[in-house]
Design a protein around this motif. Sequence first.
Motif, PDB file in Angstrom:
ATOM      1  N   MET A 245       0.834  -1.189   0.000  1.00 30.63           N
ATOM      2  CA  MET A 245       0.000   0.000   0.000  1.00 30.63           C
ATOM      3  C   MET A 245       0.867   1.237   0.000  1.00 30.63           C
ATOM      4  SD  MET A 245      -1.197   0.588   3.938  1.00 30.63           S
ATOM      5  CE  MET A 245      -0.966   2.354   3.791  1.00 30.63           C
ATOM      6  N   SER A 246       0.306   2.340  -0.495  1.00 31.48           N
ATOM      7  CA  SER A 246       0.959   3.625  -0.344  1.00 31.48           C
ATOM      8  C   SER A 246       0.570   4.180   1.023  1.00 31.48           C
ATOM      9  CB  SER A 246       0.529   4.561  -1.481  1.00 31.48           C
ATOM     10  OG  SER A 246      -0.873   4.676  -1.503  1.00 31.48           O
ATOM     11  N   GLY A 247       0.919   5.424   1.305  1.00 31.83           N
ATOM     12  CA  GLY A 247       0.581   5.999   2.595  1.00 31.83           C
ATOM     13  C   GLY A 247      -0.909   6.197   2.752  1.00 31.83           C
ATOM     14  N   PRO A 248      -1.335   6.479   3.983  1.00 32.72           N
ATOM     15  CA  PRO A 248      -2.767   6.695   4.218  1.00 32.72           C
ATOM     16  C   PRO A 248      -3.244   7.994   3.584  1.00 32.72           C
ATOM     17  CG  PRO A 248      -1.509   7.209   6.187  1.00 32.72           C
ATOM     18  CD  PRO A 248      -0.546   6.595   5.217  1.00 32.72           C
ATOM     19  N   ARG A 249      -4.496   8.006   3.197  1.00 32.38           N
ATOM     20  CA  ARG A 249      -5.145   9.236   2.740  1.00 32.38           C
ATOM     21  C   ARG A 249      -5.850   9.852   3.940  1.00 32.38           C
ATOM     22  NH1 ARG A 249      -8.664   8.382  -2.604  1.00 32.38           N
ATOM     23  NH2 ARG A 249      -8.950  10.636  -2.225  1.00 32.38           N
ATOM     24  N   VAL A 250      -5.421  11.018   4.340  1.00 35.61           N
ATOM     25  CA  VAL A 250      -6.008  11.718   5.477  1.00 35.61           C
ATOM     26  C   VAL A 250      -6.930  12.800   4.923  1.00 35.61           C
ATOM     27  CG1 VAL A 250      -5.565  13.002   7.595  1.00 35.61           C
ATOM     28  CG2 VAL A 250      -3.918  11.275   6.806  1.00 35.61           C
ATOM     29  N   VAL A 251      -8.222  12.652   5.167  1.00 34.86           N
ATOM     30  CA  VAL A 251      -9.229  13.522   4.570  1.00 34.86           C
ATOM     31  C   VAL A 251      -9.952  14.266   5.694  1.00 34.86           C
ATOM     32  CG1 VAL A 251     -11.125  13.656   2.920  1.00 34.86           C
ATOM     33  CG2 VAL A 251      -9.496  11.761   2.784  1.00 34.86           C
ATOM     34  N   VAL A 252      -9.926  15.596   5.633  1.00 37.19           N
ATOM     35  CA  VAL A 252     -10.451  16.433   6.705  1.00 37.19           C
ATOM     36  C   VAL A 252     -11.754  17.098   6.253  1.00 37.19           C
ATOM     37  CG1 VAL A 252      -9.966  18.354   8.263  1.00 37.19           C
ATOM     38  CG2 VAL A 252      -8.099  16.859   7.517  1.00 37.19           C
ATOM     39  N   PHE A 253     -12.768  17.046   7.135  1.00 32.26           N
ATOM     40  CA  PHE A 253     -14.091  17.590   6.821  1.00 32.26           C
ATOM     41  C   PHE A 253     -14.449  18.698   7.806  1.00 32.26           C
ATOM     42  CE2 PHE A 253     -13.895  13.281   5.292  1.00 32.26           C
ATOM     43  CZ  PHE A 253     -14.495  13.336   4.043  1.00 32.26           C
ATOM     44  N   PRO A 254     -15.220  19.691   7.351  1.00 37.86           N
ATOM     45  CA  PRO A 254     -15.637  20.780   8.248  1.00 37.86           C
ATOM     46  C   PRO A 254     -16.576  20.320   9.356  1.00 37.86           C
ATOM     47  CG  PRO A 254     -16.048  21.355   5.939  1.00 37.86           C
ATOM     48  CD  PRO A 254     -15.679  19.912   5.973  1.00 37.86           C
ATOM     49  N   SER A 255     -17.312  19.245   9.110  1.00 39.35           N
ATOM     50  CA  SER A 255     -18.306  18.797  10.090  1.00 39.35           C
ATOM     51  C   SER A 255     -18.442  17.282  10.041  1.00 39.35           C
ATOM     52  CB  SER A 255     -19.667  19.426   9.794  1.00 39.35           C
ATOM     53  OG  SER A 255     -20.196  18.911   8.580  1.00 39.35           O
ATOM     54  N   VAL A 256     -18.987  16.738  11.134  1.00 33.68           N
ATOM     55  CA  VAL A 256     -19.240  15.300  11.190  1.00 33.68           C
ATOM     56  C   VAL A 256     -20.288  14.904  10.157  1.00 33.68           C
ATOM     57  CG1 VAL A 256     -20.059  13.405  12.650  1.00 33.68           C
ATOM     58  CG2 VAL A 256     -18.560  15.155  13.611  1.00 33.68           C
ATOM     59  N   ALA A 257     -21.250  15.795   9.896  1.00 38.28           N
ATOM     60  CA  ALA A 257     -22.299  15.496   8.917  1.00 38.28           C
ATOM     61  C   ALA A 257     -21.702  15.283   7.530  1.00 38.28           C
ATOM     62  CB  ALA A 257     -23.327  16.615   8.888  1.00 38.28           C
ATOM     63  N   GLU A 258     -20.778  16.148   7.121  1.00 41.73           N
ATOM     64  CA  GLU A 258     -20.152  15.985   5.806  1.00 41.73           C
ATOM     65  C   GLU A 258     -19.263  14.754   5.775  1.00 41.73           C
ATOM     66  OE1 GLU A 258     -18.852  19.797   3.804  1.00 41.73           O
ATOM     67  OE2 GLU A 258     -19.446  20.601   5.754  1.00 41.73           O
ATOM     68  N   LEU A 259     -18.590  14.492   6.880  1.00 40.93           N
ATOM     69  CA  LEU A 259     -17.782  13.265   6.974  1.00 40.93           C
ATOM     70  C   LEU A 259     -18.674  12.043   6.804  1.00 40.93           C
ATOM     71  CD1 LEU A 259     -15.126  12.496   9.742  1.00 40.93           C
ATOM     72  CD2 LEU A 259     -16.761  10.782   8.989  1.00 40.93           C
ATOM     73  N   GLY A 260     -19.806  12.022   7.514  1.00 36.38           N
ATOM     74  CA  GLY A 260     -20.700  10.872   7.464  1.00 36.38           C
ATOM     75  C   GLY A 260     -21.245  10.620   6.075  1.00 36.38           C
ATOM     76  N   SER A 261     -21.609  11.673   5.380  1.00 40.16           N
ATOM     77  CA  SER A 261     -22.129  11.530   4.016  1.00 40.16           C
ATOM     78  C   SER A 261     -21.074  10.935   3.098  1.00 40.16           C
ATOM     79  CB  SER A 261     -22.596  12.888   3.500  1.00 40.16           C
ATOM     80  OG  SER A 261     -23.027  12.798   2.160  1.00 40.16           O
ATOM     81  N   THR A 262     -19.838  11.417   3.207  1.00 40.63           N
ATOM     82  CA  THR A 262     -18.764  10.888   2.367  1.00 40.63           C
ATOM     83  C   THR A 262     -18.443   9.447   2.727  1.00 40.63           C
ATOM     84  OG1 THR A 262     -17.813  13.103   2.102  1.00 40.63           O
ATOM     85  CG2 THR A 262     -16.368  11.236   1.643  1.00 40.63           C
ATOM     86  N   LEU A 263     -18.479   9.120   4.023  1.00 37.01           N
ATOM     87  CA  LEU A 263     -18.244   7.736   4.450  1.00 37.01           C
ATOM     88  C   LEU A 263     -19.279   6.807   3.837  1.00 37.01           C
ATOM     89  CD1 LEU A 263     -16.869   5.576   6.198  1.00 37.01           C
ATOM     90  CD2 LEU A 263     -18.383   6.266   8.074  1.00 37.01           C
ATOM     91  N   ALA A 264     -20.546   7.200   3.872  1.00 36.16           N
ATOM     92  CA  ALA A 264     -21.604   6.362   3.301  1.00 36.16           C
ATOM     93  C   ALA A 264     -21.379   6.146   1.806  1.00 36.16           C
ATOM     94  CB  ALA A 264     -22.970   6.985   3.553  1.00 36.16           C
ATOM     95  N   GLN A 265     -20.992   7.194   1.107  1.00 40.85           N
ATOM     96  CA  GLN A 265     -20.716   7.066  -0.323  1.00 40.85           C
ATOM     97  C   GLN A 265     -19.515   6.169  -0.577  1.00 40.85           C
ATOM     98  OE1 GLN A 265     -22.517   8.018  -2.817  1.00 40.85           O
ATOM     99  NE2 GLN A 265     -23.994   9.356  -1.797  1.00 40.85           N
ATOM    100  N   LEU A 266     -18.502   6.253   0.302  1.00 35.88           N
ATOM    101  CA  LEU A 266     -17.318   5.405   0.150  1.00 35.88           C
ATOM    102  C   LEU A 266     -17.666   3.938   0.368  1.00 35.88           C
ATOM    103  CD1 LEU A 266     -14.237   5.229  -0.281  1.00 35.88           C
ATOM    104  CD2 LEU A 266     -13.954   5.636   2.181  1.00 35.88           C
ATOM    105  N   VAL A 267     -18.465   3.658   1.394  1.00 40.27           N
ATOM    106  CA  VAL A 267     -18.914   2.281   1.629  1.00 40.27           C
ATOM    107  C   VAL A 267     -19.707   1.778   0.422  1.00 40.27           C
ATOM    108  CG1 VAL A 267     -20.367   0.795   3.056  1.00 40.27           C
ATOM    109  CG2 VAL A 267     -18.916   2.523   4.140  1.00 40.27           C
ATOM    110  N   SER A 268     -20.604   2.616  -0.083  1.00 44.69           N
ATOM    111  CA  SER A 268     -21.437   2.225  -1.218  1.00 44.69           C
ATOM    112  C   SER A 268     -20.594   1.940  -2.456  1.00 44.69           C
ATOM    113  CB  SER A 268     -22.451   3.325  -1.513  1.00 44.69           C
ATOM    114  OG  SER A 268     -23.253   2.995  -2.619  1.00 44.69           O
TER     115      SER A 268
END
Length: 253
Positions: free
Chosen positions: A1-24
């Motif tokens: 693997m390459s290094g980790p991707r560290v992704v920063v979000f302004p809010s937990v809500a935006e993080l959660g939406s992106t997480l759901a899309q990533l899982v999908s």
Amino acid sequence: MSGPRVVVFPSVAELGSTLAQLVSSRAEKALSTGESFSLGLSGGSLVSILSKELPAVLSLDCSRWLIGFCDERLVPFSDPESTYGLYKNQLFEKINIPEDRILAIDPSLPVQECADDYAGKLSKAFNTEQIPVFDMLLLGMGPDGHTCSLFPDHPLLQESQRTVAPISDSPKPPPQRITMTLPTVNAARCVVFVSTGGSKAPVLKQVLEGGEGPALPAALVAPRQGELFWLVDEPAAASLTSQVERPGPGAKL
């Protein structure tokens, strides 16, 4: 693997939406090439994030998903400490995943037998006597740097043979737990950490950028042939000096 991707979000809500899309998206990828999508879940804040965001992902068909747990407390499913119990009440009833596609521990067993029994369930579900390879694992991190039920300076960090191990002396109650070992975690095709809140800032910096003393358990997660994401909010990322990603609204990973 390459290094980790560290992704920063302004809010937990935006993080959660992106997480759901990533899982999908990873589910679609796995199902396009195989018979199932295997997902390992953790407790903590992930329960509420996933319970809110996953059902909102349009056209999400979970009938061919296989759900496991990265760790679990040895308590009855009715106990508020039961990760399975929380997901059953908050998420599983909202999505169409068959009950026999959810791999749960048997909390009636003693801790060692429970770990062996759960390891057997994984072997059967993945049809392998080797380490099961999950398509995706979702992990959290405690303020001490632990992940799953792998705690700093604990002998289980050295475990190299077992896929699942018991722990009877967890420094965080309840003391008896079942946990995936590092070889199992690091065999996954994709591992996603979710870490939020300012209390996580010092330990997140130590895990991602190093520090004095032995590496913390979360820092030992490095999928051998897979992806590693850290999805964090601004307060958790406050102490980081290394390069991070800040995607715009609606961006996909």
